[in-house]
Design an enzyme around this catalytic site. Structure first.
Site, PDB file in Angstrom:
ATOM      1  N   THR A 252      41.152  47.488  35.960  1.00  0.00           N
ATOM      2  CA  THR A 252      42.539  47.610  36.393  1.00  0.00           C
ATOM      3  C   THR A 252      43.710  47.180  35.739  1.00  0.00           C
ATOM      4  OG1 THR A 252      42.558  45.554  37.996  1.00  0.00           O
ATOM      5  CG2 THR A 252      41.565  47.662  38.852  1.00  0.00           C
TER       6      THR A 252
ATOM      7  N   ASP B   5      38.021  43.969  38.070  1.00  0.00           N
ATOM      8  CA  ASP B   5      39.634  44.072  38.677  1.00  0.00           C
ATOM      9  C   ASP B   5      40.367  42.888  38.015  1.00  0.00           C
ATOM     10  OD1 ASP B   5      41.617  44.489  40.274  1.00  0.00           O
ATOM     11  OD2 ASP B   5      40.629  44.233  42.193  1.00  0.00           O
ATOM     12  N   ALA B   6      41.282  43.165  37.027  1.00  0.00           N
ATOM     13  CA  ALA B   6      41.701  42.101  36.371  1.00  0.00           C
ATOM     14  C   ALA B   6      43.276  42.158  36.248  1.00  0.00           C
ATOM     15  CB  ALA B   6      41.257  42.134  34.831  1.00  0.00           C
ATOM     16  N   LYS B   7      43.878  43.380  36.667  1.00  0.00           N
ATOM     17  CA  LYS B   7      45.051  43.682  36.426  1.00  0.00           C
ATOM     18  C   LYS B   7      45.771  43.126  35.481  1.00  0.00           C
ATOM     19  CE  LYS B   7      44.972  43.680  41.768  1.00  0.00           C
ATOM     20  NZ  LYS B   7      43.663  43.134  41.931  1.00  0.00           N
ATOM     21  N   ARG B   8      45.286  43.541  34.426  1.00  0.00           N
ATOM     22  CA  ARG B   8      46.070  42.833  33.157  1.00  0.00           C
ATOM     23  C   ARG B   8      47.127  43.790  32.749  1.00  0.00           C
ATOM     24  NH1 ARG B   8      43.178  38.884  34.297  1.00  0.00           N
ATOM     25  NH2 ARG B   8      41.776  37.955  32.842  1.00  0.00           N
TER      26      ARG B   8
END
Length: 280
Positions: free
Chosen positions: A115, A91-94
């Site tokens: 993510t 879950d890095a939301k890059r």
């Protein structure tokens, strides 16, 4: 095999759609682990030992690992989860463009999925989308209250932003590796998005500490996989593919139990699995 093929296999093997969020907040770790070389890894190892038979996936949030010792702990965690045959969603939301996006996509050399934030458009996602062996979950309608500030804005077409994101994700899914992050705290919107994209798996956060709707998470979060498996002489027919995540509700279930904290985490993961399976 695609990531979602492998995830379907894991869901079937574990009889579970539970994603266990591995967010080892140093301020909440048991005192006896703080003397370890890598306290976050020591914590995660015990959580994985206690929960792996109930987990379809592990979801470490990169924010809890962004220092030298943290990255070492994350690498150990990913390798250990893989040793238990459980995939890992980072879950890095890059989300960025050019060389930066390609560097972010290198995180998929270790994790199985990631993510990503779609708000810089397709070119910011291309390095993730082209990784046919890995999954990418795009933020669509998130579980936090403030998500409505932007995601619910109405476009000139009359649709809210989150519906446009879902529709775009469908057009970007040429490799069958795209999922959406859709929170369980907004069940009506979860249903609306499922109608727009019937075949895309969802990562559904918000069940657990945030009090999201477990029944809606299962009913609308899981996409049906009905295709010939590339890895076995069988057909996966009607397997619901998707993930329902709980982080704090599992990993800190035994926060007041000292050295035996992990036992409560295992029990919490089992309870959530059984609760979700009532609706599958």
């Amino acid at each position: 095999m695609t990531f979602f093929d492998r995830l379907a296999d894991r869901i079937e093997t574990a009889n579970s759609v539970v994603s266990v969020g591995l967010d080892p907040d140093l301020a909440r770790l048991p005192d006896h682990l703080m003397e370890k070389d890598l306290p976050r890894w020591a914590f995660n190892r015990r959580i994985i030992d206690a929960t792996h038979e109930h987990a379809a996936c592990y979801k470490p949030n990169a924010a809890f690992y962004e220092d030298p010792d943290g990255w070492r702990a994350l690498q150990e965690t990913i390798a250990y989860a893989h040793g238990k045959d459980v995939p890992v969603l980072l879950d890095a939301k890059r989300g960025d463009i050019g060389n930066t996006a390609r560097q972010y996509a290198d995180l998929l050399d270790s994790a199985d999925a990631i993510t990503a934030n779609p708000y810089m458009g397709r070119d910011s996602l291309e390095p993730f989308l082209e990784r046919t062996d890995a999954g990418v979950f795009l933020l669509c309608r998130t579980s936090n209250p403030g998500g409505a500030d932007i995601q619910n804005l109405e476009l000139a077409s009359g649709e809210p932003v989150y519906e446009r994101v879902a529709a775009l994700a469908d057009t970007w899914n040429r490799n069958g590796n795209v999922g959406l992050v859709v929170g369980a705290t907004q069940p009506e919107e979860l249903e609306e998005i499922r109608e727009i994209v019937p075949d895309i798996p969802f990562l559904v956060p918000g069940v657990g500490a945030q009090g999201g709707d477990a029944e809606a998470a299962v009913e609308f979060g899981l996409a049906k996989l009905d295709e010939q498996s590339s890895s076995a002489d069988r057909t996966k027919s009607g397997i619901g593919v998707g993930l329902v995540n709980s982080s704090r509700g599992i990993i800190f279930a035994g926060e007041d139990q000292g050295e035996h904290f992990h036992k409560a985490s295992g029990q919490a993961a089992k309870r959530l699995k059984e609760r979700l399976n009532e609706y599958r």
